[in-house]
Design an enzyme around this catalytic site. Structure first.
Site, PDB file in Angstrom:
ATOM      1  N   ARG A  51       0.806  -1.828   3.762  1.00  0.00           N
ATOM      2  CA  ARG A  51       0.493  -3.043   2.980  1.00  0.00           C
ATOM      3  C   ARG A  51      -0.476  -3.866   3.814  1.00  0.00           C
ATOM      4  NH1 ARG A  51       4.193  -7.056  -0.591  1.00  0.00           N
ATOM      5  NH2 ARG A  51       3.703  -5.363  -2.015  1.00  0.00           N
ATOM      6  N   HIS A  83      -3.138  -2.220  -6.111  1.00  0.00           N
ATOM      7  CA  HIS A  83      -1.681  -2.096  -5.886  1.00  0.00           C
ATOM      8  C   HIS A  83      -1.225  -0.881  -6.709  1.00  0.00           C
ATOM      9  CE1 HIS A  83       2.272  -3.003  -4.740  1.00  0.00           C
ATOM     10  NE2 HIS A  83       2.479  -4.163  -5.313  1.00  0.00           N
ATOM     11  N   GLN A 100       2.485  -0.140  -7.757  1.00  0.00           N
ATOM     12  CA  GLN A 100       2.976  -1.041  -8.798  1.00  0.00           C
ATOM     13  C   GLN A 100       2.629  -0.497 -10.185  1.00  0.00           C
ATOM     14  OE1 GLN A 100       4.746  -4.087  -8.406  1.00  0.00           O
ATOM     15  NE2 GLN A 100       5.020  -3.656 -10.581  1.00  0.00           N
ATOM     16  N   ASP A 143       0.772 -12.018 -13.566  1.00  0.00           N
ATOM     17  CA  ASP A 143       1.080 -11.998 -12.130  1.00  0.00           C
ATOM     18  C   ASP A 143       0.846 -13.421 -11.610  1.00  0.00           C
ATOM     19  OD1 ASP A 143       1.537 -11.267  -9.488  1.00  0.00           O
ATOM     20  OD2 ASP A 143      -0.374 -10.227  -9.223  1.00  0.00           O
ATOM     21  N   CYS A 185       4.803  -7.953 -12.048  1.00  0.00           N
ATOM     22  CA  CYS A 185       5.096  -7.171 -10.835  1.00  0.00           C
ATOM     23  C   CYS A 185       6.140  -7.859  -9.962  1.00  0.00           C
ATOM     24  CB  CYS A 185       3.816  -6.915 -10.053  1.00  0.00           C
ATOM     25  SG  CYS A 185       2.979  -8.432  -9.558  1.00  0.00           S
ATOM     26  N   ARG A 244       9.860   0.811  -9.353  1.00  0.00           N
ATOM     27  CA  ARG A 244       9.023   0.974  -8.149  1.00  0.00           C
ATOM     28  C   ARG A 244       9.569   2.137  -7.321  1.00  0.00           C
ATOM     29  NH1 ARG A 244       6.005  -3.090  -5.834  1.00  0.00           N
ATOM     30  NH2 ARG A 244       5.543  -1.469  -4.299  1.00  0.00           N
TER      31      ARG A 244
END
Ligand code: CP
Ligand code: NVA
Length: 312
Positions: free
Chosen positions: A102, A129, A132, A224, A264, A292
């Site tokens: 990350r 991402h 996700q 988001d 998310c 996830r």
């Protein structure tokens, strides 16, 4: 040659297969069975930013598969500061079978992947991402049966999640409308690429300004945070610019009655989405968070132990 997942398009031709694998593993393990092709395998998880879902879902998912995962916190490695990206890539590759990363920078993400001798999985950077989006697609498939031909509407900031959603939607033939304020569009190159790929796959990827019109007949509504990790300095301006794009009862009146709401997470309740919507029966955000884990387990199996897929 090793394969990475830095962009969702690194799995462009494998999205369906990955989702099927995730569904099979989910059914088997939740039904009390076991699938442990990664016994004796190790994963390092390098974090430059905070996390709840990513950390827990990767670590627990890897242990479901029989392997061992090691968490490295933002203060530990300091890629590019304490040590060069190249040296970190070479050293970590000597210990583990797969690296989850990350990062703040997609450039450093790519440099790490280029120099690592084991697969690298992007667990969020400033551009994408992809994990996700795999989980989002799994959740949509569970609720709608398929992805092709649906209409997904994304409201708010054209950020990393939005970029990956556009590329992923284009790859699977799902129509996507992004409704965002001026100045907060998704990445221009990614938009072009997604639109071109969408044309090839029979779907439209659009950017519009009017949330009400965008939401018309939506199957999936997605939002988001307005302030992503790394954007904190712009917090006040963003909080002034985004309210017309809030997902609330008035807005969703234009969607199909059986629309599903996705986010998310982490959510900023009553900013980008009202409690009423995120807590409604149409909201699938906690299934999405759970997914996830199943989606990433499928990605990991495909990258680290593809031969085991036939054993399921
Ligand atoms: N959605 C997501 O990536 O959550 P975390 O930042 O908590 O990992
Ligand atoms: N766009 C958000 C996603 C968090 C999971 C961020 O980058 O902070």
């Amino acid at each position: 040659m090793k394969q990475d997942m830095i962009s969702i398009l690194d799995f462009e031709m494998e999205i369906d297969e990955t989702l099927d694998l995730a569904m099979k593993m989910k059914a088997k393990i939740k039904g009390g069975g076991q699938f442990q092709p990664l016994k004796g395998k190790h994963m390092s998880m390098i974090f430059e930013k905070p996390s709840l879902r990513t950390r827990v879902s990767f670590e627990i998912g890897f242990s479901h598969l029989g392997g061992t995962a090691l968490y490295l916190s933002p203060s530990e490695i300091q890629i590019g500061k304490r040590e060069s990206v190249y040296d970190v890539a070479k050293v970590v590759s000597r210990y583990v079978d797969v690296i989850m990363y990350r990062a703040f920078s997609n450039k450093i993400m790519r440099e790490l992947a280029l120099n690592a001798d084991v697969p690298v999985i992007n667990a969020l950077d400033d551009m994408e991402h992809p994990c996700q989006i795999m989980a989002d697609f799994l959740t949509i498939k569970e609720n709608k049966g398929s992805l092709k031909g649906l209409k997904l509407v994304y409201l708010g900031d054209g950020n990393n999640v939005c970029n990956s959603l556009m590329l992923g939607s284009a790859a699977v033939g799902m129509n996507m409308v992004v409704a965002c304020p001026f100045g907060y569009e998704p990445d221009a190159e990614i938009t072009k690429r997604a639109q071109k790929l969408g044309e090839k796959n029979g779907c439209k990827i659009e950017i519009v300004r009017e949330p009400d019109l965008a939401v018309k007949d939506a199957d999936v509504i997605y939002t988001d945070t307005w302030v992503s990790m790394g954007d904190e300095a712009e917090k006040e301006k963003r909080q002034a610019d985004f309210p017309p794009f809030q997902v609330n009862k008035k807005l969703i009146a234009h969607a199909k009655p059986d629309y599903i709401f996705l986010h998310c997470l982490p959510a900023h309740r009553n900013e980008e989405v009202t409690d009423e919507i995120i807590d409604s029966p149409n909201s699938k955000v906690f299934d999405e968070a759970e997914n996830r884990m199943w989606a990433q387990m499928a990605v990991i199996v495909k990258l680290v132990a593809p031969e085991s897929m036939s054993l399921l």
